[in-house]
Write an enzyme that holds these catalytic residues in place. Structure first.
Site, PDB file in Angstrom:
ATOM      1  N   ASP A 121       0.869  -1.184   0.000  1.00  0.00           N
ATOM      2  CA  ASP A 121       0.000   0.000   0.000  1.00  0.00           C
ATOM      3  C   ASP A 121       0.907   1.237   0.000  1.00  0.00           C
ATOM      4  OD1 ASP A 121      -1.962  -1.924   0.344  1.00  0.00           O
ATOM      5  OD2 ASP A 121      -2.993  -0.852   1.962  1.00  0.00           O
TER       6      ASP A 121
ATOM      7  N   LYS B 224      -6.904   3.394  -3.005  1.00  0.00           N
ATOM      8  CA  LYS B 224      -7.291   3.336  -1.594  1.00  0.00           C
ATOM      9  C   LYS B 224      -7.568   4.744  -1.089  1.00  0.00           C
ATOM     10  CE  LYS B 224      -5.195   2.027   2.882  1.00  0.00           C
ATOM     11  NZ  LYS B 224      -4.014   1.375   3.505  1.00  0.00           N
TER      12      LYS B 224
ATOM     13  N   LYS C 285     -10.117   0.179  -2.239  1.00  0.00           N
ATOM     14  CA  LYS C 285     -10.002  -0.108  -0.806  1.00  0.00           C
ATOM     15  C   LYS C 285     -10.447   1.096   0.007  1.00  0.00           C
ATOM     16  CE  LYS C 285      -6.653  -1.387   2.820  1.00  0.00           C
ATOM     17  NZ  LYS C 285      -5.297  -1.899   3.100  1.00  0.00           N
TER      18      LYS C 285
END
Length: 212
Positions: free
Chosen positions: A89, A151, A180
Site C-alpha cells: 500500500d 485506496k 479499498k
C-alpha cells in the site's frame, strides 16, 4: 457476501508491540481475512506466522505522507517484498498531484508496480486532502500506471473513508480495478455502505467486530 475475505486487518501504530502483531495474525488466520497490514519492520514476523495460510501480508510504503522520492519508495517496496510482503500500500505524492505533475505521479506508481510484478499494489490517495477532480485524476493515473487498487486514506491525516469518495473512485476506475476503503471504518453498517458504494477491500483495525 463473505465480508471476512474483504478485510485487511490493520495495525500501523508507531508503538505497536510484537505481541500485538502475533495476536493480529492469529485472529486473521481464525477469521480468514484477506490480509494483515503491518509496518515494514513487522513483515518478516507476519510472513512467518501466516506461512501456509491464504492470509496475505500487506505493508505500507512512503507512509504516511507520500513525500519521499520515487527511488526511496522503490527501495522500500523491494525490501518489503524480499522480506515476505505480498501486497504493498503506497502513498502517492499528494503535492505532485496537486501541482498538476501528472507524469511524475504516473511514473512513480509505474515504477513501484514494476517492483511488485505479480504482487498487489494499492495506491493511497489521501482523499481528505484532495478535491473531487484531484481524486478522479489520481484514480486515472493509478489505473494508467497498472496499479491493482486505489485506496481512500492512510488513517493518519484529517479524515478517513467516505461513501462519496468510494463511489467516486469506483466510477473513475471502472469495474475491473480494486477499491479499498480505509480510515474510520468501525462498525458493520459503515462497512456495508462502503461495499455497496464499490469497495472491494476494507482496511480496519476492528476486523473481528465487523464480521461477527
Amino acid at each position: 457476501m463473505e465480508y471476512n475475505r474483504l478485510i485487511d486487518s490493520t495495525l500501523l501504530s508507531p508503538d505497536a508491540k510484537k505481541e500485538q502483531v502475533v495476536a493480529l495474525c492469529q485472529e486473521a488466520k481464525e477469521e480468514r481475512f484477506a490480509s494483515v497490514c503491518v509496518n515494514p519492520d513487522f513483515v518478516p514476523l507476519a510472513h512467518d506466522l501466516l506461512a501456509g495460510t491464504d492470509v496475505k501480508v500487506c505493508t505500507v510504503v512512503g507512509f504516511p505522507l507520500g513525500s519521499m522520492t520515487p527511488s526511496a519508495k522503490a527501495f522500500e517496496t523491494k525490501d518489503a517484498l524480499e522480506k515476505g510482503a505480498d501486497e504493498i500500500d503506497m502513498v502517492l505524492n499528494v503535492s505532485a498531484l496537486k501541482d498538476g505533475e501528472d507524469d511524475y505521479v504516473r511514473e512513480e506508481i509505474k515504477t513501484l508496480k514494476a517492483c511488485c510484478g505479480s504482487k498487489v499494489l494499492k495506491v493511497i490517495l489521501e482523499c481528505c486532502l484532495l478535491t473531487d477532480e484531484e481524486k478522479e485524476r489520481a484514480c486515472l493515473l493509478a489505473k494508467e500506471a497498472g496499479a491493482d487498487f486505489v485506496k481512500t486514506s492512510t488513517g493518519f491525516s484529517k479524515g478517513g473513508a467516505t461513501v462519496h469518495d468510494v463511489a467516486l473512485m469506483r466510477k473513475a476506475v471502472g469495474p475491473e480495478m480494486g477499491v479499498k476503503a480505509a480510515g474510520g471504518i468501525r462498525d458493520r453498517e459503515t462497512m456495508e455502505k462502503m461495499v455497496e458504494a464499490g469497495a472491494t477491500r476494507i482496511g480496519t483495525s476492528r476486523g473481528k467486530e465487523l464480521v461477527r
